[in-house]
Enzyme design. Structure first.
Site, mmCIF file in Angstrom:
data_model
loop_
_atom_site.group_PDB
_atom_site.id
_atom_site.type_symbol
_atom_site.label_atom_id
_atom_site.label_comp_id
_atom_site.label_asym_id
_atom_site.label_seq_id
_atom_site.Cartn_x
_atom_site.Cartn_y
_atom_site.Cartn_z
ATOM 1 N N LYS A 99 -10.237 -3.809 8.622
ATOM 2 C CA LYS A 99 -9.149 -4.261 7.760
ATOM 3 C C LYS A 99 -7.846 -3.704 8.305
ATOM 4 C CE LYS A 99 -7.783 -2.907 3.555
ATOM 5 N NZ LYS A 99 -7.543 -2.849 2.099
ATOM 6 N N ARG A 136 -11.567 -5.013 -4.570
ATOM 7 C CA ARG A 136 -12.533 -3.995 -4.137
ATOM 8 C C ARG A 136 -12.154 -2.632 -4.686
ATOM 9 N NH1 ARG A 136 -9.311 -0.163 -1.409
ATOM 10 N NH2 ARG A 136 -9.320 -0.436 0.854
ATOM 11 N N ASP A 143 -2.730 7.457 -3.053
ATOM 12 C CA ASP A 143 -3.408 6.993 -1.838
ATOM 13 C C ASP A 143 -2.605 7.365 -0.602
ATOM 14 O OD1 ASP A 143 -1.265 5.383 -2.136
ATOM 15 O OD2 ASP A 143 -2.315 3.511 -1.719
#
Lengths: 311, 311
Positions: A63, A106, A215
Site C-alpha cells: 500500500k 480496514r 498514527d
C-alpha cells in the site's frame, strides 16, 4: 492486470471484519512478512510505503498512502491510498486498487475486532470522540460485532457531531459533551490531537477504548494515566512505539514499553486476553500493511475493474 | 491518474542517459531521499519496494519489482516492474507505469554514465559478458556516449552471443571467447553468476568495467583481485555492500569496504574521478530507485496512456 477505482462498492463490514480478523490471526501466529513502513517526507506532507505478505492467504503487495494536511484547502483529500496486489507465485502485479476508502474500512474493522475480543460481550453503549470519516467507519464496523444501545458523539464543532449522529438513524444517536461521551462501554477516539483530550477520571472501570487517532510521532488523545491504569494492546509493537497512542508517553518516559500487554493478533489467537471484567482495556491502532492487503484481496473478488495491459 | 503500458516507446538512450545522469548528480549532491530497498521473499522469488524522492526535479514515487527465476518455464519474464509516480505537492498518484523495459533502460543508462566519466574519452572497443536483455541495453546506452569501434560478446551459449551481435548491424560486432571479450577498453558483465567469470590477468590496464550482473547477496562476476587492483565506484554504498559486485569479497573479508573510491553521483558531480589513465576502474551497479523515478518521469512526457479515475 486490473484497476479498481471503487473497490469498496458493495463490501459489507461483516465481510471486512472477518478478513481483517483473519489477517490479525496470521500476525498473531507470526506467519506474516511485514517490514516497517517506509516514510518519504515532502515540504507539505509525506507518503508511506507498506509492503507485506500473508503466505497462508497467498496475498502479497504494497500500500502507498500520503498525508498532506493542506490538501483540504484545494478540495483534495488529506489522505489518499493505492494498493498493488502481487501474485506470490509469479510476482505478476494482479491489481491496482484505489484504496482510500478501503483504508477507512480496514481501520474501522481493526477497532471492531478489538472490541469483539475486549469489550463486554453484550449490547454496549458507545462514545465517539471526533466525527470525521474514521469515526463513522469505527461505528459501522463495531455495529457488526456488538448491538449498540446508545451512541454519543463529541466533536470540537458540535454541528459535525450532530450531522454524524443523523447518519445513524437506526441507533439512539446524538451529539454530547466530551466528558459525557467518555461514559460508555466502548470509547473510540479518532482525532488528530497532539495533546490528551480524554481525562482519566472520565473513564469508568470496564471500559474498552479504541485509540485510533494517533498514527504519527507527537500525536496523542488519552491522558497517559489511562494507559498506566489499563491493559494496553497494540496492532504492531514497533509501529505503536514509533507512532501510536503510546508514542508520546513512551518518549517522555511516562509509560514503559514493557507495560504493553500484547498485540491484537495475540488477542485473536487467544495468547493474550482481557484480565478482570472491571479492567480498562485500550487498543492502540496505527494501521498495518496486512490489513490493507487483506481488504484489497477481499474487495477484488467483487469489484468492477478496468483491464490494463501488463506485462 | 494515468496508466502507461508501453512507456518506453519512443524513448531514446540520449534522453534516458541525460535524465539518469541528472538523477545521479542529485544523489552525488546528497539531495535525494532514498531509503534502502525493502525485500519480501516468496518460496519461488521475491519482490522489492523502492521508494524515493528527488526534490530538485519534483519527482517522487515507488518502483515495485519482482525476481522469479522459474517464471521463464511458464513463459513469463523473470523480472517485472511497475513504477508509481506521486505528486510531491499533493500526494496524488499521477501515474502507474509498466516499468519492465524502463528498468532495463535505466540500468543501461547507469553504465553509460559511468563509462562517460570513467572510460577513455575516444572511440572504444567493447567486450560484453552475457547476451541477455541487459547486455543489449548496456551497449545501446553506451553507444550514445562513446563511438564503438569493436563489439565482442561472450555467452555461455555461443549462439546467443552471435544472435545478439546480429542485432548491432552498424557495429563491428561478433561472438568471441570469454578471455577475448575481456580485451577491451570497456568490459561489461551482465550475467547472474555466483562465481567469478572474469580473471584478473585478462583485464589490461586502463580498462573500465561496468559490473552489472551482481544485484543480490552471493552474486559475483569478477575475480576479487580485479577489485583490489581497480578504483571501484558504486551506485549506492549500502546497496553495493549488501548486494553488488563487492558483496561477496566484502563478506569474505577479501575486499575492505573502505577501499570503495566513491559513488557514481560523486563522479558526476566531480567530487571523485579516475586517477591515472592506466588505472582499471569498476562501476558496481545495483540499481537505484532514483533511476527508476527519473526514467518514469521522462517516459511519462511522451507516452500513450489510459486515464484511470482517481481519487
Amino acid at each position: 492486470m486490473r484497476y479498481c477505482a471503487r473497490p469498496e462498492k458493495g463490501l459489507s463490514y461483516h465481510q471486512v471484519n472477518t478478513a481483517i480478523e483473519a489477517a490479525f490471526r496470521e500476525h498473531g501466529e507470526g506467519r506474516v512478512q511485514m517490514p516497517p513502513k517506509v516514510y518519504i517526507t515532502f515540504p507539505k506532507g509525506d507518503f508511506r510505503t507498506m509492503p507485506a505478505y500473508l503466505p497462508a492467504q497467498e496475498i502479497a503487495g504494497v500500500k502507498i498512502v500520503n498525508v498532506h494536511p493542506e490538501n483540504r484547502e484545494h478540495g483534495l483529500p488529506t489522505v489518499m491510498a493505492m494498493t498493488i496486489l502481487i501474485d506470490p507465485e509469479s510476482g505478476v502485479p494482479r491489481a491496482v486498487l484505489n484504496a482510500t476508502s478501503l483504508t477507512d474500512m480496514r481501520t474501522g474493522a481493526a477497532g471492531a475486532v478489538a472490541a469483539k475480543y475486549l469489550s463486554p460481550d453484550r449490547e454496549v453503549t458507545v462514545g465517539v470522540i471526533g466525527s470525521g470519516r474514521q469515526a463513522e467507519a469505527q461505528v459501522m464496523a463495531l455495529a457488526d460485532v456488538r448491538p449498540i444501545s446508545r451512541l454519543r458523539i463529541w466533536s470540537r464543532d458540535g454541528k459535525n457531531a450532530g450531522a454524524m449522529a443523523s447518519r445513524f438513524p437506526d441507533l439512539d444517536a446524538g451529539a454530547t459533551g466530551l466528558e459525557q461521551a467518555c461514559d460508555a462501554d466502548v470509547v473510540i477516539t479518532t482525532t488528530p490531537s497532539r495533546a490528551p483530550l480524554v481525562e482519566n477520571d472520565w473513564i469508568r472501570d470496564g471500559t474498552h477504548i479504541n485509540a485510533i487517532g494517533a498514527d504519527a510521532p507527537g500525536k496523542q488523545e488519552l491522558d497517559p494515566r489511562i494507559l498506566l491504569r489499563a491493559r494496553v494492546f497494540v496492532d504492531d509493537l514497533a509501529q505503536a512505539v514509533h507512532s501510536g497512542e503510546v508514542n508520546v508517553p513512551i518518549s517522555r518516559g511516562i509509560f514503559p514499553p514493557d507495560q504493553i500487554a500484547g498485540t491484537l493478533g495475540e488477542v485473536v489467537t487467544g495468547k493474550k486476553r482481557r484480565g478482570r471484567p472491571d479492567e480498562v482495556t485500550v487498543f492502540d491502532s496505527t494501521g498495518l500493511a496486512i490489513q490493507d492487503l487483506a481488504i484489497a484481496r477481499l474487495a477484488l473478488e467483487g469489484a468492477e475493474w478496468i483491464d490494463l495491459p501488463f506485462p
